[in-house]
Every structure is written in structure tokens, then in C-alpha cells.
Motif scaffolding. Structure first.
Motif, PDB file in Angstrom:
ATOM      1  N   ALA A 115      58.389  46.520  39.361  1.00 14.21           N
ATOM      2  CA  ALA A 115      59.032  45.749  38.279  1.00 14.21           C
ATOM      3  C   ALA A 115      58.078  44.667  37.792  1.00 14.21           C
ATOM      4  O   ALA A 115      57.979  44.386  36.598  1.00 14.21           O
ATOM      5  CB  ALA A 115      60.335  45.120  38.770  1.00 14.21           C
ATOM      6  N   ASP A 117      54.356  43.892  37.198  1.00  9.43           N
ATOM      7  CA  ASP A 117      53.118  44.669  37.099  1.00  9.43           C
ATOM      8  C   ASP A 117      52.254  44.067  35.992  1.00  9.43           C
ATOM      9  O   ASP A 117      52.603  44.148  34.808  1.00  9.43           O
ATOM     10  CB  ASP A 117      53.450  46.144  36.797  1.00  9.43           C
ATOM     11  CG  ASP A 117      52.222  47.041  36.937  1.00  9.43           C
ATOM     12  OD1 ASP A 117      51.095  46.548  36.708  1.00  9.43           O
ATOM     13  OD2 ASP A 117      52.395  48.233  37.252  1.00  9.43           O
ATOM     14  N   PHE A 120      51.297  45.641  32.677  1.00  6.95           N
ATOM     15  CA  PHE A 120      52.266  45.774  31.563  1.00  6.95           C
ATOM     16  C   PHE A 120      51.551  45.506  30.242  1.00  6.95           C
ATOM     17  O   PHE A 120      51.948  46.008  29.182  1.00  6.95           O
ATOM     18  CB  PHE A 120      53.440  44.784  31.718  1.00  6.95           C
ATOM     19  CG  PHE A 120      53.110  43.414  31.170  1.00  6.95           C
ATOM     20  CD1 PHE A 120      52.422  42.490  31.931  1.00  6.95           C
ATOM     21  CD2 PHE A 120      53.425  43.088  29.852  1.00  6.95           C
ATOM     22  CE1 PHE A 120      52.054  41.250  31.403  1.00  6.95           C
ATOM     23  CE2 PHE A 120      53.061  41.847  29.317  1.00  6.95           C
ATOM     24  CZ  PHE A 120      52.374  40.941  30.105  1.00  6.95           C
ATOM     25  N   GLY A 173      50.377  36.238  32.668  1.00  3.51           N
ATOM     26  CA  GLY A 173      51.411  35.342  32.112  1.00  3.51           C
ATOM     27  C   GLY A 173      52.654  35.196  32.981  1.00  3.51           C
ATOM     28  O   GLY A 173      53.376  34.217  32.864  1.00  3.51           O
ATOM     29  N   GLY A 174      52.913  36.162  33.857  1.00  3.36           N
ATOM     30  CA  GLY A 174      54.103  36.087  34.709  1.00  3.36           C
ATOM     31  C   GLY A 174      53.872  35.376  36.026  1.00  3.36           C
ATOM     32  O   GLY A 174      54.810  35.226  36.827  1.00  3.36           O
ATOM     33  N   LYS A 177      51.147  30.387  35.539  1.00  2.00           N
ATOM     34  CA  LYS A 177      51.655  29.019  35.368  1.00  2.00           C
ATOM     35  C   LYS A 177      52.171  28.478  36.697  1.00  2.00           C
ATOM     36  O   LYS A 177      51.948  27.323  37.031  1.00  2.00           O
ATOM     37  CB  LYS A 177      52.742  28.978  34.289  1.00  2.00           C
ATOM     38  CG  LYS A 177      52.137  29.151  32.896  1.00  2.00           C
ATOM     39  CD  LYS A 177      53.059  28.629  31.817  1.00  2.00           C
ATOM     40  CE  LYS A 177      54.206  29.557  31.583  1.00  2.00           C
ATOM     41  NZ  LYS A 177      53.825  30.779  30.853  1.00  2.00           N
ATOM     42  N   SER A 242      62.943  32.414  33.909  1.00  2.00           N
ATOM     43  CA  SER A 242      62.455  33.357  32.897  1.00  2.00           C
ATOM     44  C   SER A 242      63.624  33.664  31.988  1.00  2.00           C
ATOM     45  O   SER A 242      64.704  34.003  32.476  1.00  2.00           O
ATOM     46  CB  SER A 242      62.012  34.668  33.546  1.00  2.00           C
ATOM     47  OG  SER A 242      60.851  34.471  34.290  1.00  2.00           O
ATOM     48  N   ARG A 247      60.119  33.751  23.816  1.00  2.00           N
ATOM     49  CA  ARG A 247      59.359  34.366  22.721  1.00  2.00           C
ATOM     50  C   ARG A 247      60.058  35.655  22.357  1.00  2.00           C
ATOM     51  O   ARG A 247      60.127  36.567  23.184  1.00  2.00           O
ATOM     52  CB  ARG A 247      57.926  34.662  23.182  1.00  2.00           C
ATOM     53  CG  ARG A 247      56.924  33.626  22.720  1.00  2.00           C
ATOM     54  CD  ARG A 247      55.579  33.816  23.360  1.00  2.00           C
ATOM     55  NE  ARG A 247      55.567  33.377  24.746  1.00  2.00           N
ATOM     56  CZ  ARG A 247      54.774  33.853  25.691  1.00  2.00           C
ATOM     57  NH1 ARG A 247      53.922  34.811  25.376  1.00  2.00           N
ATOM     58  NH2 ARG A 247      54.811  33.396  26.915  1.00  2.00           N
ATOM     59  N   HIS A 258      59.480  38.814  25.462  1.00  2.00           N
ATOM     60  CA  HIS A 258      58.206  38.908  26.183  1.00  2.00           C
ATOM     61  C   HIS A 258      58.266  39.371  27.633  1.00  2.00           C
ATOM     62  O   HIS A 258      57.245  39.366  28.312  1.00  2.00           O
ATOM     63  CB  HIS A 258      57.501  37.554  26.099  1.00  2.00           C
ATOM     64  CG  HIS A 258      58.186  36.481  26.903  1.00  2.00           C
ATOM     65  ND1 HIS A 258      59.552  36.322  26.948  1.00  2.00           N
ATOM     66  CD2 HIS A 258      57.689  35.514  27.692  1.00  2.00           C
ATOM     67  CE1 HIS A 258      59.847  35.315  27.716  1.00  2.00           C
ATOM     68  NE2 HIS A 258      58.744  34.802  28.195  1.00  2.00           N
ATOM     69  N   ILE A 260      58.674  42.496  29.896  1.00  2.00           N
ATOM     70  CA  ILE A 260      58.565  43.934  29.632  1.00  2.00           C
ATOM     71  C   ILE A 260      58.868  44.749  30.886  1.00  2.00           C
ATOM     72  O   ILE A 260      58.322  44.481  31.957  1.00  2.00           O
ATOM     73  CB  ILE A 260      57.115  44.258  29.156  1.00  2.00           C
ATOM     74  CG1 ILE A 260      56.747  43.438  27.907  1.00  2.00           C
ATOM     75  CG2 ILE A 260      56.924  45.752  28.922  1.00  2.00           C
ATOM     76  CD1 ILE A 260      57.462  43.852  26.645  1.00  2.00           C
ATOM     77  N   ASP A 285      57.602  31.919  40.170  1.00  2.00           N
ATOM     78  CA  ASP A 285      57.215  32.419  38.847  1.00  2.00           C
ATOM     79  C   ASP A 285      57.216  33.948  38.842  1.00  2.00           C
ATOM     80  O   ASP A 285      57.873  34.596  38.010  1.00  2.00           O
ATOM     81  CB  ASP A 285      55.829  31.874  38.483  1.00  2.00           C
ATOM     82  CG  ASP A 285      55.436  32.170  37.044  1.00  2.00           C
ATOM     83  OD1 ASP A 285      56.279  32.704  36.289  1.00  2.00           O
ATOM     84  OD2 ASP A 285      54.287  31.869  36.663  1.00  2.00           O
ATOM     85  N   THR A 289      60.193  36.587  36.843  1.00  4.49           N
ATOM     86  CA  THR A 289      59.855  37.689  35.938  1.00  4.49           C
ATOM     87  C   THR A 289      60.326  39.020  36.537  1.00  4.49           C
ATOM     88  O   THR A 289      60.936  39.848  35.853  1.00  4.49           O
ATOM     89  CB  THR A 289      58.326  37.715  35.685  1.00  4.49           C
ATOM     90  OG1 THR A 289      57.913  36.398  35.299  1.00  4.49           O
ATOM     91  CG2 THR A 289      57.949  38.705  34.605  1.00  4.49           C
TER      92      THR A 289
HETATM   93  P1  ADP Z   1      57.257  32.222  30.527  1.00  2.00           P
HETATM   94  O1  ADP Z   1      57.365  30.969  31.323  1.00  2.00           O
HETATM   95  O2  ADP Z   1      55.979  32.434  29.789  1.00  2.00           O
HETATM   96  O3  ADP Z   1      58.486  32.532  29.716  1.00  2.00           O
HETATM   97  P2  ADP Z   1      57.894  34.179  32.532  1.00  2.00           P
HETATM   98  O4  ADP Z   1      57.720  33.768  33.936  1.00  2.00           O
HETATM   99  O5  ADP Z   1      59.256  34.404  32.026  1.00  2.00           O
HETATM  100  O6  ADP Z   1      57.037  33.270  31.621  1.00  2.00           O
HETATM  101  O7  ADP Z   1      57.052  35.509  32.362  1.00  2.00           O
HETATM  102  C1  ADP Z   1      56.891  36.112  31.106  1.00  2.00           C
HETATM  103  C2  ADP Z   1      55.454  36.498  30.970  1.00  2.00           C
HETATM  104  O8  ADP Z   1      55.110  37.390  32.026  1.00  2.00           O
HETATM  105  C3  ADP Z   1      55.177  37.258  29.695  1.00  2.00           C
HETATM  106  O9  ADP Z   1      54.825  36.407  28.649  1.00  2.00           O
HETATM  107  C4  ADP Z   1      54.044  38.155  30.112  1.00  2.00           C
HETATM  108  O10 ADP Z   1      52.812  37.474  29.998  1.00  2.00           O
HETATM  109  C5  ADP Z   1      54.304  38.428  31.577  1.00  2.00           C
HETATM  110  N1  ADP Z   1      55.073  39.669  31.840  1.00  2.00           N
HETATM  111  C6  ADP Z   1      55.974  40.306  31.049  1.00  2.00           C
HETATM  112  N2  ADP Z   1      56.494  41.383  31.656  1.00  2.00           N
HETATM  113  C7  ADP Z   1      55.893  41.460  32.883  1.00  2.00           C
HETATM  114  C8  ADP Z   1      56.011  42.345  33.988  1.00  2.00           C
HETATM  115  N3  ADP Z   1      56.835  43.377  33.977  1.00  2.00           N
HETATM  116  N4  ADP Z   1      55.237  42.093  35.085  1.00  2.00           N
HETATM  117  C9  ADP Z   1      54.378  41.055  35.114  1.00  2.00           C
HETATM  118  N5  ADP Z   1      54.230  40.170  34.116  1.00  2.00           N
HETATM  119  C10 ADP Z   1      54.982  40.364  33.008  1.00  2.00           C
END
Ligand code: ADP
Ligand code: MG
Length: 345
Positions: A115, A117, A120, A173-174, A177, A242, A247, A258, A260, A285, A289
């Protein structure tokens, strides 16, 4: 009304401290915000020495810039961009830091059965949420085959990473931060700071408490920006949220956002938001996600079997669900009295 009561009790607290230790012993409270890594960074901390407090804020801002410069896929000169453009041709030597964060990401892929990855992005880059752009069915079909963390070949002996197929991309991005927040907390600890909050967008972590009372983090209503659906009183933990509201664009009544689902390359739509509470922000974090992608039943099941992890899920109808740990805490104590001015995520 509560504000007034809080101010009164704060004033009484200060007076008591002054009587006990003299005015010098009172910690000063510092707050700073900046826009880095495409998100709002905020630092709040206490220290009796103004120079140390200012240094604390400086090191946090510097660290956030450093991680952004190395790990952003939007910065052409970043180490991550270099990896994405070269690693399908040959193994690329990366810093120990990037290597270990990618390895950590793969551990979360294994824990969540894919889930989470970071590949993505092989399809994810085809979306532009600001421009309301998404891939055609054909583009999606071609790129979802590339989404598979097994396509990343890590060689710890040489510190290199290779992509096993052309067209693979990764995006941190997941998880990045949360990782940045953890690094900042460590830097603040080294400065001797014993009370602080650092957050980067939806990822926060606190050291200690806030003047003898818990820090308070609010979970926002996924559909009403200024409403809070839960207030979490916290000390020495990390929290990440999340949501599908960060976005997104809508088309034909469907929300494209955002987070996926690696199986489809399309946005995950079972939940509106996931908040994870845990010991460190890298973990919360990645898990926020992950659980968003896993959905209600599988997400709660994962959280309930992990030690020291709790969660609040808002499903697609707006109904809230709690992990077993929070459910029992809620039943035991309904008199939680958080501090004023919650930080709303
Ligand atoms: P944000 O604080 O940016 O909203 P999240 O922790 O909700 O971050 O994670 C969303 C980010 O994670 C997306 O912007 C993307 O960069 C990345 N992401 C999206 N889908 C996946 C996934 N299935 N696995 C890993 N990273 C993902
Ligand atoms: Mg996350």
C-alpha cells in the motif's frame, strides 16, 4: 470562556514559578513559521536562554532546507532527481542518508503489502493537481506496471541503487516530511531544548509538554477547513494526518487527489483522512499515507496489531473511527483538558 480560564491559570502558574525560582527561571516561548518543502513549517519551543531558542529555530529551518534540496523531485539538482533520471541505466551511488530512507520506505512497503510504495510516482508524476490534469486510461495502463518496490535494487555493500526497468520513478513525499521533523527534534534535543513542537504540513512531533500541560493538536474536519473533529492532548509523541483535501481537483463528481493506490494508479477513495499517533514522525508519516490507501477495515487492522501506534480515521461518509487503544482511552477518560490554542493539522 475557556480562553480566559486558561489565561488566568497560566498567569497563576507564572506567578508561582516566579515566587519559587525568581523571574530568570521562566522559560521564554518562541514561535516561527516558514514555507519550505512545499508546505508550512512551524516551530514552537521554550528555553530560558534566548540565544539557544533562536539557534533552535535556525537549525530547524536549515535542516528543512537541506532535506528539501536533496530529496525534492521538483528540484532538478536534487540527489533524488539525479537517481530518477539515471538509475534505470546503471547503479547510482547515493548518500547513506538517502539510501537508508529508501530502505525504510521499502520496509513500510513490506509491512503494508505494497500500500505504501515510493514507486507510485511512476504513475503519480502524470497528475498535476493544480492544473486539474490526470493520465489517460492508456497512460495509466502503461505506467502501473512500473509501480512495484521490488523494481528497486539496493546494494548495501556499494551504497548504490538501480531501477530494474525503464520509466520507474520514486517520490518520498509520503515519508520525507516526517523524517525531516524527526531530524529537527533530534537537533533541538542536542541543544538541550526540553519543550518543543516541530511540524511540516500534516506531520508533527513534540518534545516534552507545554508548560506542564499537554501540547494540543487538532484534527481538522476533512470537508470544513476551519472545523476540528478531534483535539489530541500530547507529550513526547509524533502525529501525522493524511487527507484527500491537501491537493486535489474534481472532475465529473470524482475527487482526484495526491494519495495514490499503487494497484490502480488512481486516488484511494475509501477514507477522507487518517491521523496516526506514534513514537516518531517518520513512522507516523509513512503509516498515515499507508492506512489511507489500505482503507477502513484493512487500515484499522494494521494499526491495531502495531505496538505504540494509534489512529483516527474519517471514512468517506465523514464518520470517525478509532483504533482500539484510543477507543479504550476515550472510554476511561472523558475529562481531557487540553491547552489553549491548538495547532490544527
Ligand atoms: P502530505 O502531508 O503531503 O499531504 P501525506 O503524508 O498525506 O502527505 O502523503 C501524500 C504524499 O505521499 C503524496 O503527495 C505523494 O508524494 C506520496 N504518496 C502518494 N501515494 C503514495 C503511496 N501509495 N505510497 C507512498 N507514497 C505515496
Ligand atoms: Mg504521510
Amino acid at each position: 470562556m475557556r480562553n480566559i480560564v486558561d489565561r488566568l491559570s497560566l498567569a497563576a502558574g507564572i506567578l508561582a514559578l516566579q515566587l519559587l525560582f525568581g523571574a530568570d527561571a521562566i522559560a521564554e516561548w518562541y514561535k516561527h513559521q516558514a514555507d519550505i518543502m512545499g508546505t508550512r513549517i512551524s516551530v514552537e519551543l521554550f528555553h530560558h536562554d534566548a540565544a539557544v531558542a533562536r539557534q533552535g529555530i535556525e537549525v530547524v529551518i536549515e535542516e528543512m532546507h537541506r532535506i528539501d534540496a536533496g530529496m525534492s523531485p521538483y528540484i532538478a539538482s536534487s540527489e533524488l532527481s539525479h537517481l530518477n533520471s539515471e538509475a534505470s541505466r546503471r547503479p547510482i551511488k547515493v548518500s547513506a542518508e538517502l539510501f537508508s530512507l529508501i530502505r525504510r520506505s521499502i520496509e513500510f512497503s513490506e509491512l503494508t503489502h505494497g500500500a505504501f510504495d515510493i514507486t507510485f510516482a511512476s504513475a503519480g508524476y502524470l497528475y498535476d493537481y493544480r492544473q486539474a490534469k490526470r493520465p489517460t486510461a492508456r497512460q495509466l495502463q502503461e505506467s502501473i506496471d512500473l509501480i512495484n518496490y521490488h523494481n528497486l535494487v539496493l546494494d548495501p555493500a556499494s551504497g548504490t541503487i538501480r531501477y530494474s526497468r525503464e520509466g520507474i520513478r520514486i517520490d518520498l513525499g509520503g515519508i520525507a516530511k516526517g523524517y525531516a521533523v524527526d531530524n529537527c527534534i533530534e537537533l533541538l534535543r542536542k541543544l538541550g531544548i526540553r519543550s518543543a513542537l516541530v511540524s511540516a504540513g500534516g506531520d508533527s512531533r513534540v518534545i516534552g509538554d507545554r508548560w506542564g500541560r499537554p501540547w494540543t493538536i487538532g484534527v481538522r474536519d476533512p470537508r470544513k477547513e476551519n472545523n476540528v473533529v478531534a483535539l489530541l492532548p500530547l507529550a513526547d509523541v509524533a502525529v501525522s494526518t493524511s487527507g484527500d483535501y491537501e491537493r486535489y481537483f474534481e472532475e465529473g463528481g470524482i475527487r482526484y487527489h495526491h494519495i495514490i493506490d499503487p494497484k490502480s494508479g488512481d486516488s484511494a477513495r475509501e477514507l477522507q483522512s487518517v491521523t496516526i499517533i506514534g513514537p516518531d514522525a517518520t513512522t507516523t508519516d509513512a503509516l498515515s499515507t499507508s492506512v489511507f490507501v489500505l482503507g477502513l477495515a484493512r487500515g484499522l487492522h494494521l494499526v491495531n496489531r502495531l505496538p505504540n501506534i494509534d489512529a483516527i480515521l474519517v471514512d468517506r461518509f465523514g464518520t470517525m473511527h478509532y483504533s482500539d487503544g484510543l477507543e479504550s482511552a476515550r472510554n476511561m477518560d472523558s475529562s481531557v483538558n487540553p491547552s489553549a490554542e491548538p495547532v490544527v493539522r
